[in-house]
Design a protein around this motif. Structure first.
Motif, PDB file in Angstrom:
ATOM      1  N   UNK A  93     -72.634-188.901-156.695  1.00 23.29           N
ATOM      2  CA  UNK A  93     -73.964-189.474-156.451  1.00 23.29           C
ATOM      3  C   UNK A  93     -75.044-188.601-157.088  1.00 23.29           C
ATOM      4  N   UNK A  94     -74.937-187.290-156.916  1.00 25.06           N
ATOM      5  CA  UNK A  94     -75.932-186.399-157.510  1.00 25.06           C
ATOM      6  C   UNK A  94     -75.879-186.454-159.036  1.00 25.06           C
ATOM      7  N   UNK A  95     -74.693-186.465-159.595  1.00 26.38           N
ATOM      8  CA  UNK A  95     -74.563-186.511-161.051  1.00 26.38           C
ATOM      9  C   UNK A  95     -75.159-187.801-161.616  1.00 26.38           C
ATOM     10  N   UNK A  96     -74.868-188.926-160.964  1.00 30.03           N
ATOM     11  CA  UNK A  96     -75.406-190.202-161.414  1.00 30.03           C
ATOM     12  C   UNK A  96     -76.931-190.221-161.289  1.00 30.03           C
ATOM     13  N   UNK A  97     -77.446-189.611-160.240  1.00 27.71           N
ATOM     14  CA  UNK A  97     -78.893-189.519-160.070  1.00 27.71           C
ATOM     15  C   UNK A  97     -79.551-188.721-161.186  1.00 27.71           C
ATOM     16  N   UNK A  98     -78.952-187.598-161.537  1.00 26.32           N
ATOM     17  CA  UNK A  98     -79.489-186.784-162.631  1.00 26.32           C
ATOM     18  C   UNK A  98     -79.364-187.523-163.957  1.00 26.32           C
ATOM     19  N   UNK A  99     -78.250-188.207-164.193  1.00 29.11           N
ATOM     20  CA  UNK A  99     -78.072-188.970-165.429  1.00 29.11           C
ATOM     21  C   UNK A  99     -79.102-190.087-165.527  1.00 29.11           C
ATOM     22  N   UNK A 100     -79.370-190.771-164.416  1.00 36.20           N
ATOM     23  CA  UNK A 100     -80.380-191.835-164.395  1.00 36.20           C
ATOM     24  C   UNK A 100     -81.771-191.266-164.682  1.00 36.20           C
ATOM     25  N   UNK A 101     -82.093-190.154-164.018  1.00 35.02           N
ATOM     26  CA  UNK A 101     -83.384-189.514-164.227  1.00 35.02           C
ATOM     27  C   UNK A 101     -83.541-189.047-165.672  1.00 35.02           C
ATOM     28  N   UNK A 102     -82.474-188.487-166.232  1.00 31.99           N
ATOM     29  CA  UNK A 102     -82.510-188.024-167.622  1.00 31.99           C
ATOM     30  C   UNK A 102     -82.725-189.201-168.581  1.00 31.99           C
ATOM     31  N   UNK A 103     -82.048-190.324-168.312  1.00 29.51           N
ATOM     32  CA  UNK A 103     -82.214-191.508-169.158  1.00 29.51           C
ATOM     33  C   UNK A 103     -83.652-192.017-169.089  1.00 29.51           C
ATOM     34  N   UNK A 104     -84.225-192.036-167.889  1.00 24.55           N
ATOM     35  CA  UNK A 104     -85.610-192.474-167.730  1.00 24.55           C
ATOM     36  C   UNK A 104     -86.568-191.547-168.474  1.00 24.55           C
ATOM     37  N   UNK A 105     -86.326-190.255-168.388  1.00 21.46           N
ATOM     38  CA  UNK A 105     -87.195-189.288-169.040  1.00 21.46           C
ATOM     39  C   UNK A 105     -87.072-189.387-170.577  1.00 21.46           C
ATOM     40  N   UNK A 106     -85.912-189.666-171.081  1.00 22.43           N
ATOM     41  CA  UNK A 106     -85.732-189.793-172.533  1.00 22.43           C
ATOM     42  C   UNK A 106     -86.439-191.033-173.053  1.00 22.43           C
ATOM     43  N   UNK A 107     -86.479-192.115-172.284  1.00 24.52           N
ATOM     44  CA  UNK A 107     -87.209-193.314-172.684  1.00 24.52           C
ATOM     45  C   UNK A 107     -88.706-193.043-172.673  1.00 24.52           C
ATOM     46  N   UNK A 108     -89.159-192.300-171.679  1.00 23.60           N
ATOM     47  CA  UNK A 108     -90.569-191.963-171.532  1.00 23.60           C
ATOM     48  C   UNK A 108     -91.050-191.063-172.669  1.00 23.60           C
ATOM     49  N   UNK A 109     -90.154-190.228-173.113  1.00 14.83           N
ATOM     50  CA  UNK A 109     -90.477-189.256-174.150  1.00 14.83           C
ATOM     51  C   UNK A 109     -90.671-189.979-175.440  1.00 14.83           C
TER      52      UNK A 109
END
Length: 109
Positions: A93-109
């Motif tokens: 769950x934590x890994x998937x949360x970090x992966x989701x957050x990272x994907x969101x941040x890469x789109x934002x960037x």
């Protein structure tokens, strides 16, 4: 980083203080770059769980790591396996949360 040495020597002096300031500045810059590179390359979620569990193995009186050690000492395999399964679920769950957050941040960037 070494291009700053002449400026630092002019600022701090040509003696021992200039050498110390130059060495400290170069060391700090290299250390910061190394730590930054390490953070970019390491799966921090997995390592954080390893740190927590190892810490609990050593000194804790409660927690998942403690349950794993205790269950092994009293030969309760069900306690050990339940703790390992809970640990695996939480880590996923934590890994998937970090992966989701990272994907969101890469789109934002």
């Amino acid at each position: 980083k070494t291009a700053l040495a002449p400026i630092i020597i002019l600022w701090a002096g040509a003696g021992i203080p200039g050498i110390i300031v130059t060495a400290m500045t170069v060391s700090v810059i290299v250390t910061i770059l190394g730590v930054y590179g390490g953070f970019k390359e390491v799966d921090n979620v997995g390592l954080s769980w390893v740190g927590v569990i190892v810490g609990e193995f050593m000194v804790s009186q409660a927690g998942i790591g403690y349950l794993i050690v205790y269950g092994g000492q009293v030969f309760k395999l069900d306690l050990v396996m339940t703790s390992v399964i809970i640990l695996a679920i939480l880590a996923t769950v934590m890994y998937q949360g970090v992966a989701y957050f990272e994907k969101k941040m890469m789109k934002w960037r």
